[in-house]
Enzyme design. Sequence first.
Site, mmCIF file in Angstrom:
data_model
loop_
_atom_site.group_PDB
_atom_site.id
_atom_site.type_symbol
_atom_site.label_atom_id
_atom_site.label_comp_id
_atom_site.label_asym_id
_atom_site.label_seq_id
_atom_site.Cartn_x
_atom_site.Cartn_y
_atom_site.Cartn_z
ATOM 1 N N TYR A 130 4.141 -29.127 -23.059
ATOM 2 C CA TYR A 130 3.857 -29.460 -22.367
ATOM 3 C C TYR A 130 2.507 -29.511 -21.743
ATOM 4 O O TYR A 130 2.490 -28.230 -21.607
ATOM 5 C CB TYR A 130 4.675 -29.203 -21.083
ATOM 6 C CG TYR A 130 5.911 -29.659 -21.049
ATOM 7 C CD1 TYR A 130 6.512 -31.128 -20.222
ATOM 8 C CD2 TYR A 130 7.316 -29.661 -21.996
ATOM 9 C CE1 TYR A 130 7.949 -32.151 -21.010
ATOM 10 C CE2 TYR A 130 8.836 -30.013 -22.293
ATOM 11 C CZ TYR A 130 8.695 -31.219 -22.156
ATOM 12 O OH TYR A 130 10.133 -32.057 -21.789
ATOM 13 N N GLU A 131 1.599 -30.238 -21.699
ATOM 14 C CA GLU A 131 -0.166 -30.085 -20.828
ATOM 15 C C GLU A 131 0.797 -29.487 -18.993
ATOM 16 O O GLU A 131 -0.872 -29.220 -18.410
ATOM 17 C CB GLU A 131 -1.270 -30.595 -21.350
ATOM 18 C CG GLU A 131 -0.718 -30.715 -23.307
ATOM 19 C CD GLU A 131 -2.570 -31.493 -23.306
ATOM 20 O OE1 GLU A 131 -2.896 -31.677 -22.427
ATOM 21 O OE2 GLU A 131 -2.302 -31.807 -24.530
ATOM 22 N N ASP A 132 1.226 -30.428 -18.959
ATOM 23 C CA ASP A 132 1.519 -30.223 -17.358
ATOM 24 C C ASP A 132 2.918 -30.140 -17.054
ATOM 25 O O ASP A 132 4.500 -30.747 -17.633
ATOM 26 C CB ASP A 132 1.337 -31.708 -16.758
ATOM 27 C CG ASP A 132 1.102 -32.104 -15.413
ATOM 28 O OD1 ASP A 132 0.861 -30.911 -14.492
ATOM 29 O OD2 ASP A 132 1.857 -32.824 -14.924
#
Length: 283
Positions: free
Chosen positions: A127-129
């Site tokens: 997950y980047e966000d």
Amino acid sequence: MSTKFKVFREFTSDDSFLNQVIPENITEFQVTLSLARDYDGNNSTNGKFIPYWDTEKVTPEVIKKFKKKYEPTALRVKVLVSIGNKNKQFPFTIGSDSNSEAWVSEATASLKSIIKTYNLDGIDVSYEDIAANEADFVNSVGGLVRNLKQNKLITVASFATSADAANNKFYNLLYAEYATFFDTVVFLSWVGFTPSRANPVASLEEKILAVANEYKAVKAFLVAYSTVAEDWANFSPPIFFITLHGLLGNSAVKGASIKVISDATASFPAKWIPEILLLAASK
């Protein structure tokens, strides 16, 4: 090639891995399928994961044949499902009407089905966000991976971290709480870090080793790069591969992960990757 270079991972959404030529002396080839998301269109399903890779090209039968191809060899092959997102789209959330325990239960059930259907070996968290507080992220993701490992549904669990401080803190806390369930950490070298113009290779190497030191107890720390041109804003492919050349003699680095996504989106052919890695790893 350095004997310390052991794992080669391809992050993809199609069947490009079928014709991949594995770099010399690699002991394990991992394919990470991108992605499964707990979203139906733009709406969160609160833990009910759905495969969003190319399911017409990557089928259970394709994975079965892929694994069978390497059975007579000494090379171990493993296929993982990656859960996550890119940029601000489809962020991690347990939902306003949900809770961590409910999310873990739903996620465990849906991913169990995907893992069994496709005969997968592991899970990657990327997950980047993250649109959740630290406790909810750690308890939810950690609880999911714990369940999958304890129920012997998977043998490999990894997560992807980066130089993005806001994002990395979630993974530091996740690892601190659930370290025993994660055996691999992947550093996304192109996210959140710009090397110094004066000495880009040295500064990138320094950053990678600093992050590796945070996870020095992990079984495998992999350095990742991308074949997708839009990911090259901070530094170009030559900088990465020259840096990799210097790192492969370091015991902190156990291999490389390459983001391909698909042959259509790659800005240099996937078939070049083994040759580039061989050049990078040659001593």
